[in-house]
Design an enzyme around this catalytic site. Structure first.
Site, PDB file in Angstrom:
ATOM      1  CB  SER A  50      -0.908   0.013   1.224  1.00 53.75           C
ATOM      2  OG  SER A  50      -0.229   0.567   2.322  1.00 53.75           O
ATOM      3  CE  LYS A  51       1.360   6.732  -3.234  1.00 53.78           C
ATOM      4  NZ  LYS A  51       0.956   8.072  -3.655  1.00 53.78           N
ATOM      5  NE  ARG A  52      -2.527   2.700   5.594  1.00 55.62           N
ATOM      6  CZ  ARG A  52      -2.063   1.855   6.503  1.00 55.62           C
ATOM      7  NH1 ARG A  52      -1.359   2.300   7.516  1.00 55.62           N
ATOM      8  NH2 ARG A  52      -2.305   0.571   6.394  1.00 55.62           N
ATOM      9  N   GLY A  86       4.540   3.145   2.183  1.00 55.04           N
ATOM     10  CA  GLY A  86       5.715   3.589   1.429  1.00 55.04           C
ATOM     11  C   GLY A  86       5.984   2.778   0.174  1.00 55.04           C
TER      12      GLY A  86
END
Ligand code: GLU
Length: 481
Positions: free
Chosen positions: A245-247, A249
């Site tokens: 996930s982008k969260r 990184g």
């Protein structure tokens, strides 16, 4: 659309850049279309006004293009199709599969709290409905309402191309909203209407959408439309087993490009996340994947993203990519690094092509060409300290002086001649060739490792080589004092 044409789609929501999960789903869809002579369609799912960002659409489309995922139709934008969804909502109300719900957000919230506090977690769905008389009255007074699907009793089942027979008890599915009080159809309804109108035959998407799939099947049934086939692909996990996930990184697809990954390498790598051929091959170029990929053989288990494997594959792709194409990709990186200019390169394309040829066996990323090639563009480099300590002494200074003179005298500055001169000189001195090769390499490149010395010398050219050898002699002499 012909009757038995395979039609698939990728439907990114522009709430973030294209991440590896969506990219891999797009690849599976694209492969399935291409191997079946079907159509691959792009649809931007931007009905969620709060989360959609228009400025992310172009980067998403660019990333798809960069991966070589050419599409046959679209991009379609759900935000431009809103009025198409209304008749579907109306039809569901008319045939009794949906109803108007006049409960206010406050009433719903209060009910939710009551439920949370009580043991009985199930909402009495009848509470959401109004009697016909009440409905007439509320409509007449323009009371706002949402439309909910009347989920029937029983269960919903379907055969997933990848996961097999799946069943869900309808009691677990709430009477979900299909149209908000502002008249906007919600996501699941928009997807069903679009997939139907676009003639989608196979919905291939991440398995985080399975809950939606059951809701969508209920919508298809309510509308009397045959649902497409569904294939849910496993989610990609990070090495720590968390969902990418982008969260956390994880990267956008475009970032891999910036980090020197070839689109062909990433394409091949992503395809192996959740699928593998029957044999143990891993290097599978796109055309081969079109031939051997099998949707039904996609794994059920979630694969783990292993960056080392990506780099190993990328190295293979770099090795197998023509020098001129690599030169085109590396040129802007060299300019960005300030080693050279676009203008300078324009007339020295052949030089760049040779550099690429010398270094390509050693690079796992395109960016490494830059890291390894500074000395091809400047005489102003420092000598690697430990190597200088080891190889630069007064003996070396003498030898470099002599060798430089012999190189300078050569008519043909080519591999065989250079090897001949160096070998003969080593024999004359009765020393190992390494005693000449190492100081020479260090003198002309500043580093102790690199491509074969004779190739390196030929590429740098006589003038540069001789100049740098003499400069090294001066350096050694100054250092001695
Ligand atoms: N818009 C969804 C997403 O970005 C895809 C939904 C679908 O493929 O049906 O995850």
């Amino acid at each position: 659309m012909s009757d038995n044409e395979i039609r698939v789609r990728i439907a990114p929501s522009p709430s973030g850049y294209l991440h590896v999960g969506t990219a891999r789903t797009a690849i599976f869809n694209w492969l399935y279309a291409r191997q079946n002579g079907g159509k691959f369609i792009v649809r931007i799912e931007d009905t969620d006004q709060a989360r959609s960002q228009a400025e992310l659409v172009d980067p998403i489309l660019d990333a798809l293009k960069w991966l070589g995922l050419d599409w046959d139709e679209g991009p379609f934008f759900q935000s431009e199709r809103l009025e198409r969804y209304t008749p579907y909502v109306e039809k569901l109300i008319e045939n009794g599969h949906a109803y108007r719900c006049f409960k206010t957000p406050e009433e719903l919230e209060q009910k939710r709290q009551e439920l949370a506090e009580s043991k009985d977690q199930h909402l009495d769905k009848d509470w959401l409905k109004s009697s016909p008389e009440e409905e007439q009255r509320l409509l007449a007074s323009n009371t706002p309402y949402a439309v909910r699907l009347a989920v029937p009793d029983g269960e919903t089942a379907y055969d997933d191309v990848i996961l097999g027979h799946l069943v869900r008890q309808n009691a677990e599915i709430e009477d979900f909203v299909i149209c908000r009080s502002d008249g906007r159809a919600v996501y699941n309804l928009a997807v069903v209407a679009d997939d139907h109108e676009m003639g989608i035959t196979h919905v291939i998407r991440g398995n985080d959408h399975i809950t939606n799939t059951f809701k969508q099947i209920l919508l298809y049934r309510g509308l009397g439309i045959e649902p497409p086939k569904f294939a849910h692909v496993p989610l990609i996990l990070r090495p720590d087993k968390k969902k990418v996930s982008k969260r956390l990184g994880d990267k956008d697809v475009a970032e891999y490009g910036n980090e020197g990954i070839l689109p062909e390498g990433l394409f091949n790598f992503l395809c192996l996340l959740g699928w593998s051929p029957k044999d143990d091959r891993e290097y599978l170029p796109r055309e081969e994947l079109v031939r051997v990929f099998r949707l039904e053989n996609v794994n059920k288990a979630n694969p783990i993203f292993n960056e080392e494997k990506l780099l190993a594959l990328n190295r293979e792709y770099i090795k197998n990519t023509a020098d001129y194409r690599l030169a085109e990709l590396v040129a802007p990186l060299l300019v960005n690094a300030g080693y050279t200019t676009k203008y300078w390169l324009e007339t020295r394309w052949e030089y760049l092509r040779q550099i690429i040829g010398l270094l390509k066996e050693r690079c796992s990323r395109l960016t490494e060409f830059v890291e390894m090639s500074e000395y091809f563009f400047t005489d102003e480099f420092a000598y690697e300290e430990t190597a200088a300590h080891k190889n630069f002494n007064s003996e070396a200074a003498e030898r470099l002086t002599e060798l430089a003179a012999q190189f300078e005298a050569l008519d043909r500055f080519a591999k065989e001649e250079l090897e001949h001169v160096l070998t003969a000189y080593a024999e004359e001195l009765d020393i190992g060739k390494g005693k000449l090769i190492h100081p020479t390499r260090l003198a002309v490149s500043g580093v102790s490792k690199g491509p074969g010395l004779y190739d390196l010398l030929v590429t740098l050219g006589k003038e540069t080589v001789v100049k740098r050898m003499r400069k090294a002699v001066t350096f050694i002499e100054a250092y001695k004092e």
